[in-house]
Motif scaffolding. Structure first.
Motif, PDB file in Angstrom:
ATOM      1  N   ASN A  26      -9.551   1.183   2.503  1.00  0.00           N
ATOM      2  CA  ASN A  26      -9.209   1.007   3.916  1.00  0.00           C
ATOM      3  C   ASN A  26      -9.762   2.154   4.768  1.00  0.00           C
ATOM      4  O   ASN A  26     -10.204   1.938   5.899  1.00  0.00           O
ATOM      5  N   PHE A  75     -10.185  -0.604  16.187  1.00  0.00           N
ATOM      6  CA  PHE A  75      -9.454  -1.385  15.187  1.00  0.00           C
ATOM      7  C   PHE A  75      -7.958  -1.215  15.380  1.00  0.00           C
ATOM      8  O   PHE A  75      -7.476  -0.204  15.862  1.00  0.00           O
ATOM      9  N   GLY A  76      -7.234  -2.297  15.025  1.00  0.00           N
ATOM     10  CA  GLY A  76      -5.776  -2.256  15.116  1.00  0.00           C
ATOM     11  C   GLY A  76      -5.173  -2.942  13.916  1.00  0.00           C
ATOM     12  O   GLY A  76      -5.790  -3.009  12.855  1.00  0.00           O
ATOM     13  N   THR A 125       0.864  -1.186   0.000  1.00  0.00           N
ATOM     14  CA  THR A 125       0.000   0.000   0.000  1.00  0.00           C
ATOM     15  C   THR A 125       0.898   1.232   0.000  1.00  0.00           C
ATOM     16  O   THR A 125       1.686   1.430   0.924  1.00  0.00           O
ATOM     17  N   ARG A 158     -15.768  -7.572  22.732  1.00  0.00           N
ATOM     18  CA  ARG A 158     -16.104  -7.950  21.349  1.00  0.00           C
ATOM     19  C   ARG A 158     -17.518  -8.509  21.226  1.00  0.00           C
ATOM     20  O   ARG A 158     -17.843  -9.147  20.217  1.00  0.00           O
ATOM     21  N   GLU A 183      -3.594  -4.878  -3.002  1.00  0.00           N
ATOM     22  CA  GLU A 183      -4.082  -6.136  -2.448  1.00  0.00           C
ATOM     23  C   GLU A 183      -5.098  -5.841  -1.342  1.00  0.00           C
ATOM     24  O   GLU A 183      -4.923  -4.923  -0.570  1.00  0.00           O
ATOM     25  N   PHE A 184      -6.163  -6.638  -1.300  1.00  0.00           N
ATOM     26  CA  PHE A 184      -7.215  -6.386  -0.318  1.00  0.00           C
ATOM     27  C   PHE A 184      -7.386  -7.542   0.680  1.00  0.00           C
ATOM     28  O   PHE A 184      -8.395  -7.609   1.378  1.00  0.00           O
ATOM     29  N   LEU A 185      -6.404  -8.451   0.722  1.00  0.00           N
ATOM     30  CA  LEU A 185      -6.567  -9.604   1.620  1.00  0.00           C
ATOM     31  C   LEU A 185      -6.485  -9.181   3.085  1.00  0.00           C
ATOM     32  O   LEU A 185      -5.852  -8.185   3.423  1.00  0.00           O
ATOM     33  N   ARG A 186      -7.167  -9.964   3.935  1.00  0.00           N
ATOM     34  CA  ARG A 186      -7.131  -9.728   5.381  1.00  0.00           C
ATOM     35  C   ARG A 186      -6.310 -10.812   6.049  1.00  0.00           C
ATOM     36  O   ARG A 186      -6.368 -11.972   5.631  1.00  0.00           O
ATOM     37  N   GLU A 187      -5.593 -10.461   7.084  1.00  0.00           N
ATOM     38  CA  GLU A 187      -4.881 -11.470   7.854  1.00  0.00           C
ATOM     39  C   GLU A 187      -5.916 -12.402   8.469  1.00  0.00           C
ATOM     40  O   GLU A 187      -7.000 -11.965   8.858  1.00  0.00           O
ATOM     41  N   PHE A 207     -18.224  -5.143   8.797  1.00  0.00           N
ATOM     42  CA  PHE A 207     -17.457  -4.037   9.383  1.00  0.00           C
ATOM     43  C   PHE A 207     -18.330  -3.071  10.174  1.00  0.00           C
ATOM     44  O   PHE A 207     -18.035  -1.891  10.306  1.00  0.00           O
ATOM     45  N   ASP A 219      -2.513   3.053   7.589  1.00  0.00           N
ATOM     46  CA  ASP A 219      -3.008   3.602   6.316  1.00  0.00           C
ATOM     47  C   ASP A 219      -3.833   4.860   6.524  1.00  0.00           C
ATOM     48  O   ASP A 219      -3.840   5.765   5.696  1.00  0.00           O
ATOM     49  N   PHE A 250      -4.503  -8.457  17.335  1.00  0.00           N
ATOM     50  CA  PHE A 250      -5.406  -7.363  16.953  1.00  0.00           C
ATOM     51  C   PHE A 250      -6.731  -7.868  16.397  1.00  0.00           C
ATOM     52  O   PHE A 250      -7.698  -7.119  16.300  1.00  0.00           O
ATOM     53  N   LYS A 251      -6.765  -9.162  16.041  1.00  0.00           N
ATOM     54  CA  LYS A 251      -7.997  -9.820  15.601  1.00  0.00           C
ATOM     55  C   LYS A 251      -7.762 -11.325  15.685  1.00  0.00           C
ATOM     56  O   LYS A 251      -6.611 -11.750  15.832  1.00  0.00           O
ATOM     57  N   CYS A 297      -2.514  -2.339   9.197  1.00  0.00           N
ATOM     58  CA  CYS A 297      -3.072  -1.713   7.994  1.00  0.00           C
ATOM     59  C   CYS A 297      -3.907  -0.480   8.324  1.00  0.00           C
ATOM     60  O   CYS A 297      -3.536   0.634   7.971  1.00  0.00           O
TER      61      CYS A 297
HETATM   62  C1  UGA Z   1      -7.465  -4.816   6.370  1.00  0.00           C
HETATM   63  C2  UGA Z   1      -8.514  -4.803   5.237  1.00  0.00           C
HETATM   64  O1  UGA Z   1      -9.723  -5.419   5.687  1.00  0.00           O
HETATM   65  C3  UGA Z   1      -7.995  -5.569   4.015  1.00  0.00           C
HETATM   66  O2  UGA Z   1      -8.941  -5.472   2.948  1.00  0.00           O
HETATM   67  C4  UGA Z   1      -6.661  -4.947   3.567  1.00  0.00           C
HETATM   68  O3  UGA Z   1      -6.099  -5.664   2.480  1.00  0.00           O
HETATM   69  C5  UGA Z   1      -5.681  -4.973   4.728  1.00  0.00           C
HETATM   70  O4  UGA Z   1      -6.256  -4.254   5.852  1.00  0.00           O
HETATM   71  C6  UGA Z   1      -4.419  -4.290   4.262  1.00  0.00           C
HETATM   72  O5  UGA Z   1      -4.456  -3.097   3.955  1.00  0.00           O
HETATM   73  O6  UGA Z   1      -3.394  -4.989   4.076  1.00  0.00           O
HETATM   74  P1  UGA Z   1      -6.689  -6.603   8.227  1.00  0.00           P
HETATM   75  O7  UGA Z   1      -5.995  -5.448   8.867  1.00  0.00           O
HETATM   76  O8  UGA Z   1      -5.924  -7.873   8.007  1.00  0.00           O
HETATM   77  O9  UGA Z   1      -7.266  -6.170   6.773  1.00  0.00           O
HETATM   78  O10 UGA Z   1      -7.939  -7.004   9.139  1.00  0.00           O
HETATM   79  P2  UGA Z   1      -9.477  -6.573   9.245  1.00  0.00           P
HETATM   80  O11 UGA Z   1     -10.283  -7.812   9.234  1.00  0.00           O
HETATM   81  O12 UGA Z   1      -9.831  -5.549   8.263  1.00  0.00           O
HETATM   82  O13 UGA Z   1      -9.536  -5.963  10.726  1.00  0.00           O
HETATM   83  C7  UGA Z   1      -8.869  -4.763  11.077  1.00  0.00           C
HETATM   84  C8  UGA Z   1      -9.248  -4.332  12.470  1.00  0.00           C
HETATM   85  O14 UGA Z   1     -10.599  -3.866  12.504  1.00  0.00           O
HETATM   86  C9  UGA Z   1      -9.161  -5.431  13.539  1.00  0.00           C
HETATM   87  O15 UGA Z   1      -8.592  -4.906  14.712  1.00  0.00           O
HETATM   88  C10 UGA Z   1     -10.606  -5.817  13.771  1.00  0.00           C
HETATM   89  O16 UGA Z   1     -10.846  -6.331  15.059  1.00  0.00           O
HETATM   90  C11 UGA Z   1     -11.311  -4.479  13.562  1.00  0.00           C
HETATM   91  N1  UGA Z   1     -12.728  -4.604  13.192  1.00  0.00           N
HETATM   92  C12 UGA Z   1     -13.076  -5.140  11.991  1.00  0.00           C
HETATM   93  C13 UGA Z   1     -13.719  -4.158  14.052  1.00  0.00           C
HETATM   94  O17 UGA Z   1     -13.434  -3.647  15.157  1.00  0.00           O
HETATM   95  N2  UGA Z   1     -15.027  -4.258  13.677  1.00  0.00           N
HETATM   96  C14 UGA Z   1     -15.394  -4.792  12.469  1.00  0.00           C
HETATM   97  O18 UGA Z   1     -16.618  -4.835  12.194  1.00  0.00           O
HETATM   98  C15 UGA Z   1     -14.393  -5.244  11.623  1.00  0.00           C
END
Ligand code: UGA
Length: 429
Positions: free
Chosen positions: A208, A256-257, A121, A409, A151-155, A249, A264, A319-320, A260
């Protein structure tokens, strides 16, 4: 087709492996010798469900290999993906020096026409700099294309996110690069959007930023729910059924943590400022997120009266769920604030404790949730791992000094928890 993936972090390693999985020949490059050694021995430097098996399968099939030599990768591949880190600097701007370094090395090693693709990114207009650096350092070859393929993948769900994406975004500056990239992604049945490079870079930032905005929005709504006696889960369901909004979301939590969203968001705010726009909306999204983490501490204080000398058992540190990643985890901010106010912390996380120990050596790590519950004045559930959903809550309650349960949560039902005798609080309920 021949692919070189430079950088084997989450994005690079998953993308490289998945390109091999859909039939391409992939060389993954990293200058971290230790990482490459682990990968060559069949190990995995990160935790990602299913990845180790997929790597083993593709290495065995001869489609995937790892090296520290960028020259080897460049000389043998048409597509050169840059997936190195872009960590934040103190002022929030991303540090792009690793991208510059890689562009220099690519320029130096290029032996014929190549397509150089940003996968990390990056701020809008990075593509222009990548082109300039390669031009300066390439003595022989002047014929190359730069492209952006965010890329839009999530961990935690990275493999299925990569293999079944909602869309593939291809930012290009020539027909030739467009045709080749479309061919590379041909095995993938997803809508493909072809744009200019700056638009592709912005799609990633805007996506993001909008997802973080959704989370801060529902977290703000959760505070209003608490004050008005509403239930944020019902509100999210009712709002999310509107197809224009969507339910995803909209889970309220402790903020959120990860590496990314927080990074970002501040990068996008500073990029906008540089371009002459004060992105006030996103500054507020950031503020709400910071407040949400501290709000968790206030809630615990409200349930315990004083935090000084209280023992708090933290369930979940990553963080998740489904990742061992601790970068910018809300648990760190929350635990530090609890400690600052005099509380003592015990904690358990199914996979991130080794990483957590490096960041927070001063807490008591436990072997499971029950050991964590033993003798504590309160439990704070901060990551919604599946194992926590199956807990024997009667047993947990019996082990605690006081049956105070903060569910950051919304994993459990308030009514049921109260009926079991817990002093229970979730988020926005
Ligand atoms: C995020 C984006 O979702 C991906 O599309 C993107 O590719 C990635 O960043 C990146 O830029 O590389 P990621 O950080 O792996 O992915 O995880 P998310 O599932 O998006 O969660 C991010 C944070 O938001 C976590 O701390 C999660 O607990 C929090 N979250 C998510 C919430 O508090 N509430 C929600 O409804 C969803």
């Amino acid at each position: 087709m021949k692919v070189c993936m430079i950088g084997t972090g989450y994005v690079g390693l998953v993308s490289g492996t998945c390109f091999a999985e859909i039939g391409h020949d992939v060389i993954c490059v990293d200058n971290d010798e230790k990482k490459i050694e682990i990968l060559n021995k069949g190990g995995l430097p990160i935790y990602e469900p299913g990845l180790e098996e997929l790597i083993a399968k593709n290495v065995k099939a001869g489609r995937l290999r790892f090296t520290t030599s960028i020259r080897e990768g460049v000389e043998n591949s048409l597509f050169l993906f840059i997936a190195v880190g872009t960590p934040p600097k103190e002022d929030g701007e991303p540090d792009l020096s690793q991208i510059e370094q890689v562009a220099e090395e690519i320029g130096d090693a290029m032996n014929e026409y190549k397509i150089i693709i940003e996968k990390s990114t990056v701020p809008v207009q990075t593509g222009k700099w990548v082109r300039t650096v390669i031009e300066r350092f390439s003595r022989k070859i002047k014929d190359f294309d730069v492209a952006s393929n965010p890329e839009f993948l999530r961990e935690g769900s990275a493999i299925s996110d990569f293999l079944n994406p909602d869309r593939v975004v291809l930012g290009v500056e020539s027909e030739r690069a467009k045709d080749k990239l479309l061919e590379l992604y041909k095995p993938m049945d997803a809508p493909k959007i072809v744009t200019d490079i700056s638009s592709a870079e912005l799609i990633k930032h805007a996506s993001n930023a909008l997802l973080s905005t959704k989370i801060s929005f529902i977290n703000a709504i959760s505070v209003i729910c608490e004050k008005s006696g509403a239930d944020v889960l019902q509100v999210a369901e009712g709002v999310g059924l509107d197809k224009r909004i969507g339910r995803e979301f909209l889970n309220a939590g402790v903020g959120f943590g990860g590496f990314c969203f927080p990074k970002d968001l501040s990068a996008f705010i500073s990029i906008a400022a540089k371009l002459g726009y004060d992105f006030r909306l996103l500054r507020e999204v950031e503020n709400i997120n910071n407040e949400q983490m501290l709000y968790a501490v206030k809630k615990l204080e409200g349930m315990l009266w004083n935090l000084r000398d209280k023992k708090i058992g933290v369930l979940g540190l990553a963080f998740k769920p489904n990742t061992d990643d601790m970068r910018f985890a809300p648990s760190i901010t929350i635990i530090r604030e609890l400690q600052r106010q005099g509380a003592r912390i015990k904690a358990f996380d199914p996979v991130s404790m080794d990483r957590a120990k490096q960041i927070m050596p001063d807490i008591e790590y436990c072997e499971d949730a029950y050991a964590t519950a033993k003798g504590v004045d309160a439990i704070a559930l901060l990551t919604e791992w599946d194992v926590f959903k199956e807990l024997d809550l009667e047993k947990i309650k019996g082990l605690m000094r006081q049956p105070v349960f903060f569910d950051g949560r919304n994993v459990f039902e308030p009514g049921k928890m109260a009926a079991m005798g817990f002093i229970y609080k979730g988020i926005g309920r």
